[in-house]
Design a protein around this motif. Sequence first.
Motif, PDB file in Angstrom:
ATOM      1  N   GLU A 167       0.827  -1.202   0.000  1.00  0.00           N
ATOM      2  CA  GLU A 167       0.000   0.000   0.000  1.00  0.00           C
ATOM      3  C   GLU A 167       0.864   1.255   0.000  1.00  0.00           C
ATOM      4  OE1 GLU A 167      -3.583  -0.540   2.848  1.00  0.00           O
ATOM      5  OE2 GLU A 167      -1.982  -1.800   3.671  1.00  0.00           O
ATOM      6  N   GLU A 168       0.460   2.225  -0.806  1.00  0.00           N
ATOM      7  CA  GLU A 168       1.047   3.566  -0.837  1.00  0.00           C
ATOM      8  C   GLU A 168       2.577   3.531  -0.862  1.00  0.00           C
ATOM      9  OE1 GLU A 168      -1.607   6.762   1.073  1.00  0.00           O
ATOM     10  OE2 GLU A 168      -1.610   5.133   2.550  1.00  0.00           O
ATOM     11  N   LEU A 169       3.103   2.792  -1.830  1.00  0.00           N
ATOM     12  CA  LEU A 169       4.557   2.666  -1.958  1.00  0.00           C
ATOM     13  C   LEU A 169       5.209   4.035  -2.153  1.00  0.00           C
ATOM     14  CD1 LEU A 169       4.874  -0.463  -4.278  1.00  0.00           C
ATOM     15  CD2 LEU A 169       5.450  -0.323  -1.858  1.00  0.00           C
ATOM     16  N   GLY A 170       6.328   4.248  -1.470  1.00  0.00           N
ATOM     17  CA  GLY A 170       7.091   5.478  -1.619  1.00  0.00           C
ATOM     18  C   GLY A 170       6.660   6.616  -0.723  1.00  0.00           C
ATOM     19  N   THR A 171       5.581   6.407   0.036  1.00  0.00           N
ATOM     20  CA  THR A 171       5.105   7.452   0.942  1.00  0.00           C
ATOM     21  C   THR A 171       5.417   7.071   2.388  1.00  0.00           C
ATOM     22  OG1 THR A 171       2.891   6.537   1.386  1.00  0.00           O
ATOM     23  CG2 THR A 171       3.180   7.771  -0.671  1.00  0.00           C
ATOM     24  N   GLU A 172       5.169   8.013   3.300  1.00  0.00           N
ATOM     25  CA  GLU A 172       5.381   7.738   4.718  1.00  0.00           C
ATOM     26  C   GLU A 172       4.394   6.695   5.238  1.00  0.00           C
ATOM     27  OE1 GLU A 172       5.130  11.448   6.735  1.00  0.00           O
ATOM     28  OE2 GLU A 172       7.066  12.188   5.974  1.00  0.00           O
ATOM     29  N   ARG A 173       3.291   6.490   4.527  1.00  0.00           N
ATOM     30  CA  ARG A 173       2.266   5.536   4.947  1.00  0.00           C
ATOM     31  C   ARG A 173       2.442   4.169   4.280  1.00  0.00           C
ATOM     32  NH1 ARG A 173      -2.838   7.241   6.522  1.00  0.00           N
ATOM     33  NH2 ARG A 173      -3.841   6.201   4.751  1.00  0.00           N
ATOM     34  N   GLU A 174       3.588   3.953   3.620  1.00  0.00           N
ATOM     35  CA  GLU A 174       3.835   2.678   2.955  1.00  0.00           C
ATOM     36  C   GLU A 174       3.702   1.516   3.936  1.00  0.00           C
ATOM     37  OE1 GLU A 174       7.814   0.475   1.481  1.00  0.00           O
ATOM     38  OE2 GLU A 174       7.339   2.299   0.354  1.00  0.00           O
ATOM     39  N   GLN A 175       3.025   0.454   3.464  1.00  0.00           N
ATOM     40  CA  GLN A 175       2.867  -0.741   4.296  1.00  0.00           C
ATOM     41  C   GLN A 175       2.809  -1.972   3.412  1.00  0.00           C
ATOM     42  OE1 GLN A 175       0.113  -0.467   7.594  1.00  0.00           O
ATOM     43  NE2 GLN A 175      -0.568  -2.569   7.305  1.00  0.00           N
ATOM     44  N   VAL A 176       3.497  -3.035   3.843  1.00  0.00           N
ATOM     45  CA  VAL A 176       3.492  -4.306   3.116  1.00  0.00           C
ATOM     46  C   VAL A 176       2.899  -5.368   4.027  1.00  0.00           C
ATOM     47  CG1 VAL A 176       4.882  -6.067   1.981  1.00  0.00           C
ATOM     48  CG2 VAL A 176       5.519  -3.650   1.770  1.00  0.00           C
ATOM     49  N   THR A 177       1.862  -6.057   3.545  1.00  0.00           N
ATOM     50  CA  THR A 177       1.159  -7.069   4.330  1.00  0.00           C
ATOM     51  C   THR A 177       1.151  -8.382   3.563  1.00  0.00           C
ATOM     52  OG1 THR A 177      -0.302  -5.351   5.218  1.00  0.00           O
ATOM     53  CG2 THR A 177      -1.010  -7.639   5.510  1.00  0.00           C
ATOM     54  N   VAL A 178       1.478  -9.475   4.245  1.00  0.00           N
ATOM     55  CA  VAL A 178       1.445 -10.809   3.645  1.00  0.00           C
ATOM     56  C   VAL A 178       0.376 -11.619   4.360  1.00  0.00           C
ATOM     57  CG1 VAL A 178       2.759 -12.904   3.114  1.00  0.00           C
ATOM     58  CG2 VAL A 178       3.919 -10.677   3.150  1.00  0.00           C
ATOM     59  N   LEU A 179      -0.574 -12.170   3.599  1.00  0.00           N
ATOM     60  CA  LEU A 179      -1.630 -12.982   4.181  1.00  0.00           C
ATOM     61  C   LEU A 179      -2.224 -13.887   3.123  1.00  0.00           C
ATOM     62  CD1 LEU A 179      -4.756 -10.674   4.835  1.00  0.00           C
ATOM     63  CD2 LEU A 179      -3.098 -10.360   3.026  1.00  0.00           C
ATOM     64  N   THR A 180      -2.992 -14.868   3.542  1.00  0.00           N
ATOM     65  CA  THR A 180      -3.632 -15.772   2.590  1.00  0.00           C
ATOM     66  C   THR A 180      -4.839 -15.082   1.974  1.00  0.00           C
ATOM     67  OG1 THR A 180      -4.884 -16.785   4.389  1.00  0.00           O
ATOM     68  CG2 THR A 180      -2.834 -17.859   3.724  1.00  0.00           C
ATOM     69  N   SER A 181      -5.168 -15.511   0.761  1.00  0.00           N
ATOM     70  CA  SER A 181      -6.222 -14.828   0.004  1.00  0.00           C
ATOM     71  C   SER A 181      -7.567 -14.859   0.703  1.00  0.00           C
ATOM     72  CB  SER A 181      -6.342 -15.447  -1.396  1.00  0.00           C
ATOM     73  OG  SER A 181      -6.509 -16.856  -1.324  1.00  0.00           O
ATOM     74  N   ASP A 182      -7.835 -15.892   1.501  1.00  0.00           N
ATOM     75  CA  ASP A 182      -9.134 -15.966   2.166  1.00  0.00           C
ATOM     76  C   ASP A 182      -9.278 -14.930   3.286  1.00  0.00           C
ATOM     77  OD1 ASP A 182      -7.114 -17.557   3.430  1.00  0.00           O
ATOM     78  OD2 ASP A 182      -8.637 -18.348   4.779  1.00  0.00           O
ATOM     79  N   LYS A 183      -8.169 -14.297   3.674  1.00  0.00           N
ATOM     80  CA  LYS A 183      -8.226 -13.277   4.727  1.00  0.00           C
ATOM     81  C   LYS A 183      -8.272 -11.857   4.168  1.00  0.00           C
ATOM     82  CE  LYS A 183      -7.627 -16.165   8.261  1.00  0.00           C
ATOM     83  NZ  LYS A 183      -7.377 -17.433   7.535  1.00  0.00           N
ATOM     84  N   ALA A 184      -7.963 -11.696   2.895  1.00  0.00           N
ATOM     85  CA  ALA A 184      -7.820 -10.357   2.325  1.00  0.00           C
ATOM     86  C   ALA A 184      -9.132  -9.583   2.287  1.00  0.00           C
ATOM     87  CB  ALA A 184      -7.231 -10.443   0.920  1.00  0.00           C
ATOM     88  N   ALA A 185     -10.246 -10.292   2.148  1.00  0.00           N
ATOM     89  CA  ALA A 185     -11.542  -9.609   2.067  1.00  0.00           C
ATOM     90  C   ALA A 185     -12.000  -9.058   3.407  1.00  0.00           C
ATOM     91  CB  ALA A 185     -12.605 -10.557   1.512  1.00  0.00           C
ATOM     92  N   ASP A 186     -11.306  -9.428   4.485  1.00  0.00           N
ATOM     93  CA  ASP A 186     -11.706  -8.978   5.817  1.00  0.00           C
ATOM     94  C   ASP A 186     -11.110  -7.624   6.181  1.00  0.00           C
ATOM     95  OD1 ASP A 186     -12.988 -11.403   6.067  1.00  0.00           O
ATOM     96  OD2 ASP A 186     -11.307 -12.372   7.091  1.00  0.00           O
TER      97      ASP A 186
END
Length: 406
Positions: A167-186
């Motif tokens: 999310e928001e690569l290159g900004t101060e709010r950049e965040q990388v999250t790793v999870l299984t696809s069944d959890k992404a909709a939550d």
Amino acid sequence: MADRVTVIGWDGSPLTAAAKSALSAATLVAGAAHHLALPEVPPGAERIRLGSIDLAARRIAGHRGSAVVLADGDPGFFGVVRTLRAPEHGLEVEVVPAVSAVAGAFARAGMAWDDAQVVVAHRRTLRRAVNVCRAHTKVAVLTSPGAGPAELALLLDGIHRTFVICEELGTEREQVTVLTSDKAADHVWRDPNVVIVIGGVGTAVSPGSGWIAGRDPGYPPAERGWALPTEEYGVELDEGESTWLRAAQLARLGARTGDLVWDIGCGSGALAAEAARFGAAVIAVDDEAGACASTAAAARRAGVQLQVVQGRAPHVLERLPEPDVVRIGGGGLDVVTACADRRPERIVTHAATRDEAEAVGTALAAGGYEVECVLLQSVGLDTGDWSERERSVVFLVSGQRPESGP
């Protein structure tokens, strides 16, 4: 007309000397809100907040002076450059690139990406992007509002994948999250974001360095060609799966990357595996457990991803996602009608007799399809003495939705 249009890519890094020089001379600057807030933007320049690139391009074309367009990542990779260079705008464009969002996402994940598929997901293309994720083991998805990680996950229902969401690569709010696809909709995800979708049966890394970006058509190793000989599958194929009938069916289906193929009554899985080798996503359906096992084995042998569903058609079809093309290997007129009700672009099947072919054609026509039927006859010859070894006669019946085109 603008004297010069410079497109500057921005990835969160300090601007290069070339970018600063172009910005300092700009009398018009277009970009997103976070671009227009950069301290290098001249205070006296006209500012355009980018929404429609076409509208911005028209305003830039009518501007007298030097224009700069700021865009995230590499503006020449699924970016604004293509629209700005469209003939109707008449703009001369100079590009100062930056690291693309896809390259940045894979760098954050610590992964090579020359073997990845890259797709863009808008509301209108989301289903096709999902089909690529079904068919391939490493895909980068450039998302958009309404076609993001949650929507990808919902449409991948029943398919296990791992998501790397940047999310928001290159900004101060950049965040990388790793999870299984069944959890992404939550979760609620911030735009802009890039999703790396990885996983699948037999996921492997190509040995050594590759020679072509994306999926290497020669890895995993597979027999050259399609409609492969029966002996390639290690099981006995019935008349509905003969080599030359499969060749004709595959030609009529025209399966391609981004498509979802239903193979109903998949039998040995020969056609399903070969459709997947064209890059399409495939759901293979059969009521017999042995057929489902054979289909999974055929997919492993071909090095492709496909989903096998055991169940009796037409009832099992109700919970499957919408197909682009359908091959019916068995099931009767009820299955033909059920498939026509789902409005795929093409439906292909076969019949043993002329009466059966006529009944299938009538059902397809009643569903609004243009019908084609040909009689296929193949004769296998023993090339030792050129005697007849095997003869097959079958009717190939196909229906095409009129609005889908050839």
